[in-house]
Design a protein around this motif. Structure first.
Motif, mmCIF file in Angstrom:
data_model
loop_
_atom_site.group_PDB
_atom_site.id
_atom_site.type_symbol
_atom_site.label_atom_id
_atom_site.label_comp_id
_atom_site.label_asym_id
_atom_site.label_seq_id
_atom_site.Cartn_x
_atom_site.Cartn_y
_atom_site.Cartn_z
ATOM 1 N N GLY A 255 0.676 -1.058 0.310
ATOM 2 C CA GLY A 255 0.121 -0.100 -0.084
ATOM 3 C C GLY A 255 0.569 0.914 0.527
ATOM 4 O O GLY A 255 0.408 2.506 -0.397
ATOM 5 N N GLU A 256 2.138 1.286 0.536
ATOM 6 C CA GLU A 256 2.992 1.765 0.357
ATOM 7 C C GLU A 256 3.997 2.301 0.074
ATOM 8 O O GLU A 256 4.845 0.812 0.314
ATOM 9 C CB GLU A 256 3.549 2.588 1.966
ATOM 10 C CG GLU A 256 4.150 2.171 3.199
ATOM 11 C CD GLU A 256 3.415 0.129 3.310
ATOM 12 O OE1 GLU A 256 4.052 -0.538 3.403
ATOM 13 O OE2 GLU A 256 1.835 0.770 2.928
ATOM 14 N N PRO A 257 4.703 3.382 -0.777
ATOM 15 C CA PRO A 257 6.529 2.516 -1.848
ATOM 16 C C PRO A 257 7.095 2.132 -0.754
ATOM 17 O O PRO A 257 7.241 2.804 0.656
ATOM 18 C CB PRO A 257 6.757 4.358 -1.647
ATOM 19 C CG PRO A 257 5.414 4.898 -1.949
ATOM 20 C CD PRO A 257 4.703 4.391 -1.162
ATOM 21 N N GLY A 258 7.584 1.438 -0.720
ATOM 22 C CA GLY A 258 8.772 0.271 -0.077
ATOM 23 C C GLY A 258 8.593 -1.005 0.953
ATOM 24 O O GLY A 258 9.555 -1.104 1.028
ATOM 25 N N GLY A 259 7.089 -0.527 0.667
ATOM 26 C CA GLY A 259 6.678 -2.097 1.690
ATOM 27 C C GLY A 259 6.463 -2.701 0.825
ATOM 28 O O GLY A 259 6.858 -3.480 -0.542
ATOM 29 N N LEU A 260 6.764 -4.112 1.516
ATOM 30 C CA LEU A 260 6.358 -5.443 1.303
ATOM 31 C C LEU A 260 5.103 -5.815 0.529
ATOM 32 O O LEU A 260 4.145 -5.384 1.022
ATOM 33 C CB LEU A 260 6.306 -6.628 2.208
ATOM 34 C CG LEU A 260 8.086 -7.018 2.993
ATOM 35 C CD1 LEU A 260 8.472 -7.471 4.462
ATOM 36 C CD2 LEU A 260 9.238 -6.885 1.218
ATOM 37 N N HIS B 232 7.938 -9.834 -9.725
ATOM 38 C CA HIS B 232 7.025 -8.284 -10.184
ATOM 39 C C HIS B 232 4.989 -9.089 -10.506
ATOM 40 O O HIS B 232 4.265 -8.991 -9.569
ATOM 41 C CB HIS B 232 6.625 -8.849 -12.129
ATOM 42 C CG HIS B 232 7.598 -7.233 -11.974
ATOM 43 N ND1 HIS B 232 6.801 -5.731 -11.822
ATOM 44 C CD2 HIS B 232 9.093 -6.458 -12.873
ATOM 45 C CE1 HIS B 232 8.759 -4.693 -11.860
ATOM 46 N NE2 HIS B 232 9.379 -5.849 -12.914
ATOM 47 N N LEU B 233 5.880 -10.496 -10.479
ATOM 48 C CA LEU B 233 3.903 -11.072 -10.128
ATOM 49 C C LEU B 233 3.685 -11.254 -8.574
ATOM 50 O O LEU B 233 2.385 -11.571 -8.553
ATOM 51 C CB LEU B 233 4.210 -12.649 -10.744
ATOM 52 C CG LEU B 233 4.798 -13.231 -12.089
ATOM 53 C CD1 LEU B 233 4.479 -14.866 -12.606
ATOM 54 C CD2 LEU B 233 3.603 -12.373 -13.212
ATOM 55 N N LEU B 234 4.835 -11.460 -7.985
ATOM 56 C CA LEU B 234 4.156 -10.745 -6.216
ATOM 57 C C LEU B 234 4.314 -9.249 -6.035
ATOM 58 O O LEU B 234 3.581 -9.850 -5.098
ATOM 59 C CB LEU B 234 5.683 -11.938 -5.775
ATOM 60 C CG LEU B 234 6.475 -13.025 -6.092
ATOM 61 C CD1 LEU B 234 7.177 -13.464 -5.277
ATOM 62 C CD2 LEU B 234 4.684 -14.103 -5.413
#
Length: 165
Positions: free
Chosen positions: A78-83, A132-134
């Motif tokens: 949901g946020e940049p840099g998040g898993l 990318h798929l993940l």
């Protein structure tokens, strides 16, 4: 359990290259590193002409590229840099992550230009496509840092050097 990677060969050079085994090895290493279970994916080995058509159709860029991916669902953070969401299915009913296409001429030219072994470069691109798929991406700087660091660690675990060094 179903096979981990369903490899479709559209260009015979990929068969001689050993793409199915390489793809399985890359997927196993990626999923082991991330603790992902109960997933499958499809990988198509094609040529530049075919990937250029796909690139035009899906990205409005009518030129060849090295690898394209189509996730089956949005797993992004949901946020940049998040898993991203790394949950999977189970071994009896695995989740299909999506599809990847990889182009022969572009991959071989890049490997030669960068002085890399073609197998190492293609392995990196498969890991990149799987990420990318993940739900990993590299549009925002924080996401790019996370994705590149993850790729580097997975490749190191496979005995391959940092592709970004």
């Amino acid at each position: 359990m179903e096979q981990l990677v369903d490899t479709v060969i559209e260009d015979e050079r990929w068969e001689a290259f050993g793409l199915p085994a390489l793809a399985t090895r890359a997927a196993e290493a990626t999923f082991a590193h991330l603790g992902v279970h109960g997933v499958t994916l499809a990988l198509m080995g094609c040529d530049d002409a075919e990937i250029a058509e796909l690139n035009a159709q899906f990205r409005q860029k009518g030129t060849p590229t090295n690898v394209l991916s189509w996730p089956s669902e949005d797993r992004a953070a949901g946020e940049p840099g998040g898993l991203p969401d790394l949950s999977g299915g189970d071994d009896d009913d695995p989740d299909e992550l999506g599809d990847i296409a990889i182009a022969w001429e572009t991959c071989m030219a890049e490997a030669a230009d960068q002085g890399k072994a073609p197998q190492d470069h293609v392995t990196h691109l498969i890991v990149h496509g799987i990420l990318h798929l993940l739900g990993y991406d590299h549009i925002e700087d924080a996401d790019a840092e996370l994705m590149e660091a993850t790729e580097t660690r997975i490749l190191a675990a496979m005995g391959l050097s940092d592709p970004y060094a």
